[in-house]
Motif scaffolding. Structure first.
Motif, PDB file in Angstrom:
ATOM      1  N   GLU A  27       0.833  -1.201   0.000  1.00 50.51           N
ATOM      2  CA  GLU A  27       0.000   0.000   0.000  1.00 50.51           C
ATOM      3  C   GLU A  27       0.869   1.254   0.000  1.00 50.51           C
ATOM      4  OE1 GLU A  27      -2.478  -0.770   3.395  1.00 50.51           O
ATOM      5  OE2 GLU A  27      -4.121  -1.534   2.144  1.00 50.51           O
ATOM      6  N   ASP A  28       1.996   1.212   0.711  1.00 52.73           N
ATOM      7  CA  ASP A  28       2.940   2.332   0.685  1.00 52.73           C
ATOM      8  C   ASP A  28       3.485   2.529  -0.734  1.00 52.73           C
ATOM      9  OD1 ASP A  28       4.937   4.167   2.396  1.00 52.73           O
ATOM     10  OD2 ASP A  28       6.116   3.100   0.895  1.00 52.73           O
ATOM     11  N   TYR A  29       3.775   1.429  -1.393  1.00 53.87           N
ATOM     12  CA  TYR A  29       4.265   1.467  -2.774  1.00 53.87           C
ATOM     13  C   TYR A  29       3.227   2.099  -3.695  1.00 53.87           C
ATOM     14  CZ  TYR A  29       5.302  -0.487  -7.426  1.00 53.87           C
ATOM     15  OH  TYR A  29       5.537  -0.658  -8.769  1.00 53.87           O
ATOM     16  N   LEU A  30       1.962   1.685  -3.563  1.00 52.08           N
ATOM     17  CA  LEU A  30       0.896   2.247  -4.396  1.00 52.08           C
ATOM     18  C   LEU A  30       0.718   3.741  -4.130  1.00 52.08           C
ATOM     19  CD1 LEU A  30      -1.896  -0.503  -4.190  1.00 52.08           C
ATOM     20  CD2 LEU A  30      -0.190  -0.171  -5.992  1.00 52.08           C
ATOM     21  N   ASN A  31       0.798   4.124  -2.860  1.00 51.43           N
ATOM     22  CA  ASN A  31       0.592   5.527  -2.493  1.00 51.43           C
ATOM     23  C   ASN A  31       1.689   6.438  -3.028  1.00 51.43           C
ATOM     24  OD1 ASN A  31      -1.721   4.809  -1.084  1.00 51.43           O
ATOM     25  ND2 ASN A  31      -0.682   4.653   0.885  1.00 51.43           N
TER      26      ASN A  31
END
Length: 309
Positions: free
Chosen positions: A106-110
């Protein structure tokens, strides 16, 4: 890219759905996972060489308290999109628990730029993550897209070929799910006929310059792509140099996401910014380009459906 390589890549990605998603999702939901993952893997590979430069630029901009960062970050990435997360997909390949992997993913997507966030939001991709994580399938899915058997980096497949692969996956999923004809895509032979009807009568009048092409119900963007190809071909035939800017509007969120992603995958970042869509963007009630004039327009509106709303 030769046809055999093209078919191999499409078949491999198509096979990931059965390998990882079977029994987790209905077949009709497979594209909600596979298409955004295909986009993410390609973008990840494209951004990998400039990752360090982007992170350094991000740190410098933050320290200088500069809030408008998009142009500088795109310049550092050398693309119309970027990712400021410390992670790449390869970093996530060997993460620990599913809970940690989900948080890091999710950090990567954000970390992606707003234009990619728009694509992910309309794909509703984040809605699928909980199901993938609970089934211990998220890591498997990432690993599948990182397998050396397929190379989705620019050295393995250029922008045009990547767009072709992506369009073929969209076509196969639409056929698999028995989508209504014309609702999301129009057969390519019909599109080429339409493009010829538009351009052939005036081919002798085409001069060098920039042309604006518009589709008010652009679906996955096939008409815009073929129109651009046809205009370029005819201009070249008459020794003229043309540049096309593509504009489109699409009400179906997932289809809009496919179209915008396809533009970015093909390296047409400027045109991707001119693709507008989502559930609130009906061309009839909410024109996205009210003051814009275009040189050419072609479209296949959704016949056989009520337009009352």
């Amino acid at each position: 890219m030769d046809q055999a390589t093209h078919n191999k890549i499409v078949s491999f990605i198509w096979g990931i759905a059965d390998d990882v998603l079977r029994d987790l999702f209905k077949r009709g939901k497979y594209p909600d996972v596979i298409l955004p993952m295909c986009v993410l893997r390609r973008m990840d590979a494209v951004l990998e060489p400039t990752k360090k430069a982007v992170l350094e630029t991000k740190q410098m901009l933050d320290q200088a308290q500069i809030t408008e960062q998009r142009a500088a970050l795109c310049n550092a990435a050398g693309q119309a999109f970027y990712n400021t997360s410390k992670f790449t997909l390869r970093d996530l390949k060997s993460r620990g628990s599913q809970q940690q992997l989900l948080a890091d993913f999710e950090d990567y997507l954000n970390g992606f730029s707003p234009n990619v966030q728009d694509i992910l939001e309309n794909f509703k991709f984040r809605n699928q993550l909980s199901t993938l994580s609970k089934a211990d399938a998220l890591g498997t899915l990432i690993n599948k897209f990182l397998e050396p058997e397929i190379d989705l980096s620019p050295t393995g497949i250029d922008n045009h070929a990547m767009g072709t692969v992506f369009e073929e996956l969209v076509r196969k999923f639409n056929e698999e799910n028995n989508e209504e004809a014309g609702e999301h895509w129009t057969p390519r032979d019909a599109v080429r006929l339409m493009a010829n009807l538009v351009f052939l009568p005036i081919e002798n009048d085409i001069k060098s310059g920039t042309y604006l092409l518009y589709d008010c119900a652009c679906g996955t963007g096939g008409m815009l792509t073929v129109a651009e190809e046809t205009l370029t071909m005819l201009a070249t035939k008459h020794k003229q140099e043309v540049r096309s800017l593509l504009y489109g509007q699409e009400i179906n969120p997932e289809t809009y996401a496919v179209c915008k992603a396809d533009m970015l995958l093909k390296g047409e970042g400027e045109s991707a910014d001119h693709i507008v869509g989502g559930a609130e963007w009906s061309t009839l009630s909410h024109d996205a380009f009210p003051a814009q004039e275009f040189d050419f327009m072609l479209a296949n509106p959704p016949y056989g459906k009520s337009w009352k709303k």
